[in-house]
Design an enzyme around this catalytic site. Structure first.
Site, PDB file in Angstrom:
ATOM      1  N   ILE A   1      10.955   7.526  -2.430  1.00 39.24           N
ATOM      2  CA  ILE A   1      10.794   6.548  -1.252  1.00 39.24           C
ATOM      3  C   ILE A   1      10.330   5.202  -1.706  1.00 39.24           C
ATOM      4  CG2 ILE A   1       9.924   6.275   1.154  1.00 39.24           C
ATOM      5  CD1 ILE A   1      11.897   8.103   1.481  1.00 39.24           C
TER       6      ILE A   1
ATOM      7  N   LYS B   1       0.696  -1.030   0.112  1.00 40.36           N
ATOM      8  CA  LYS B   1      -0.082  -0.011   0.081  1.00 40.36           C
ATOM      9  C   LYS B   1       0.682   1.381   0.123  1.00 40.36           C
ATOM     10  CE  LYS B   1      -4.334  -1.918   0.693  1.00 40.36           C
ATOM     11  NZ  LYS B   1      -3.894  -3.279   0.866  1.00 40.36           N
TER      12      LYS B   1
ATOM     13  N   ALA C   1       2.545   4.682  -0.426  1.00 44.84           N
ATOM     14  CA  ALA C   1       1.783   6.064  -0.253  1.00 44.84           C
ATOM     15  C   ALA C   1       2.759   7.140   0.284  1.00 44.84           C
ATOM     16  CB  ALA C   1       0.519   6.047   0.507  1.00 44.84           C
TER      17      ALA C   1
ATOM     18  N   ARG D   1      -8.380 -14.507   4.808  1.00 37.59           N
ATOM     19  CA  ARG D   1      -8.566 -15.530   5.839  1.00 37.59           C
ATOM     20  C   ARG D   1      -9.570 -16.472   5.749  1.00 37.59           C
ATOM     21  NH1 ARG D   1     -10.116 -10.305   9.660  1.00 37.59           N
ATOM     22  NH2 ARG D   1     -10.171  -9.555   7.515  1.00 37.59           N
TER      23      ARG D   1
ATOM     24  N   GLY E   1     -16.866  -9.833   3.819  1.00 36.79           N
ATOM     25  CA  GLY E   1     -18.504  -9.715   3.594  1.00 36.79           C
ATOM     26  C   GLY E   1     -18.835  -9.997   2.061  1.00 36.79           C
TER      27      GLY E   1
END
Lengths: 228, 228
Positions: free
Chosen positions: B72, B65, B67, B196, B178
């Site tokens: 960097i 992720k 950002a 999971r 979900g």
């Protein structure tokens, strides 16, 4: 005079040895150090413990620019939590299921949260700057210890100081990225973050002292302006 | 039937041994694997090389992720670049001085860029969802290989499919978060990411096969609806 510089140990030139030497040399003259993912991925999380042991009475910040769901951010922090005092995350990911969870976790282990309000590079104007009002809302809900705001754009620092008077403001972008030392302080920042300007200098301590003097000079001048 | 599931090896239960075993067991039945910072920080960047060696002919994605500023992000990718095919970064950091630099770097080493368009947790509605139009602009400028869009919110997947027909869409949130398997595919996603639900199952392979069947069933039903 309190130390107002936090040194970013992001640059990898010289590797871990250089980072250790710089930490030792600057320890008595800085407010703290910032350790980023480049260093930690290259040398392992133990690098944080090792560097901290050289200079344990300063603020150590893990700058991983966290931007994920709460559960993942917690898992990322856990391995370094013992050797740092504060963690930087992006306000952009919102409170519910993200920063709310991270804040509760950090509170429970007595560590500080620092939120990025916007960034210092030109690309920050493309998206981030458009949602500063929403970011303000996130900041008020989460109530982090600190905020990151670009020293390169002092008007944003001033805006955050007005809206979040309780927050500690850290301003990166001093030096190579273009901000003059002291400008962000004059606009309400508490600390300025310098990286390459210090770490790549042939004498990091001299570079740091020069920044300190420039900060004092800038603060003196802006106090005079305010009183005039 | 092509495999349409990417397995997120984020969960740490069982550690590296479990991750290796799951990689081996699922290799012939998945489109790829996603490795996150929790795993890499805990076991070192070599974990990517090690897992990949178990199943080298699948897509390996580094989900850090990202950002940050371009420089960097490049430094973060470099240590793992040799063992992954694609890297996930956030669209909200913008092009100039950030994603533009990262894309050029990844192109130069023949690796794929995947941009998060928005996220699956409730907090994504607080800020990210407010700038979907700006994010669309970033996506068109950067032209990444892939996009990440929440399987939990199929309307957003459909919107990205319409606006960026050239992009590969990856939809996380299937299972524990979900989303029903197949729903995001029906709305235009190319892959669904499950974590999971698979990795914490007593039989990851059975869980994976069940997802595959549910995907086929969902795709059959939505094709029927479209033809009706």
């Amino acid at each position: 005079v309190p130390h107002r510089v936090i040194v970013a140990l992001d640059s990898l030139e010289g590797g871990l040895h250089a980072a250790s030497r710089i930490t030792d040399e600057l320890c008595d003259h800085v407010a703290g150090f910032k350790v980023g993912l480049p260093l930690v991925l290259r040398y392992g999380v133990a690098v944080a413990t090792r560097l901290r042991s050289i200079c344990s009475n300063r603020l150590w910040i893990a700058d991983f620019k966290l931007a994920d769901i709460g559960e993942i951010m917690k898992s990322v922090v856990e391995p370094v939590a013992g050797s740092i005092d504060a963690v930087i995350a992006h306000s952009f990911v919102g409170v519910k299921g993200a920063l709310g969870d991270l804040k509760a976790f950090l509170d429970s282990i007595d560590k500080k949260l620092i939120l990025v309000a916007t960034m210092s590079h030109p690309g920050a104007e493309e998206v981030y700057d458009h949602v500063l009002d929403l970011v303000d809302g996130v900041i008020e809900q989460v109530r982090p210890w600190g905020l990151v705001a670009p020293a390169t754009r002092p008007a944003i620092v001033a805006r955050l100081r007005r809206r979040h008077p309780w927050a500690t403001i850290l301003a990166p972008g001093v030096g190579v990225q273009g901000a003059r030392p002291g400008t962000a302080l004059c606009h309400g920042a508490d600390y300025e973050i310098a990286g390459r300007m210090v770490t790549l200098s042939h004498s990091p301590l001299e570079a740091l002292k020069r920044i300190g003097l420039e900060q004092e000079e800038a603060l003196r001048r802006c106090r005079e302006r305010r009183e005039a």
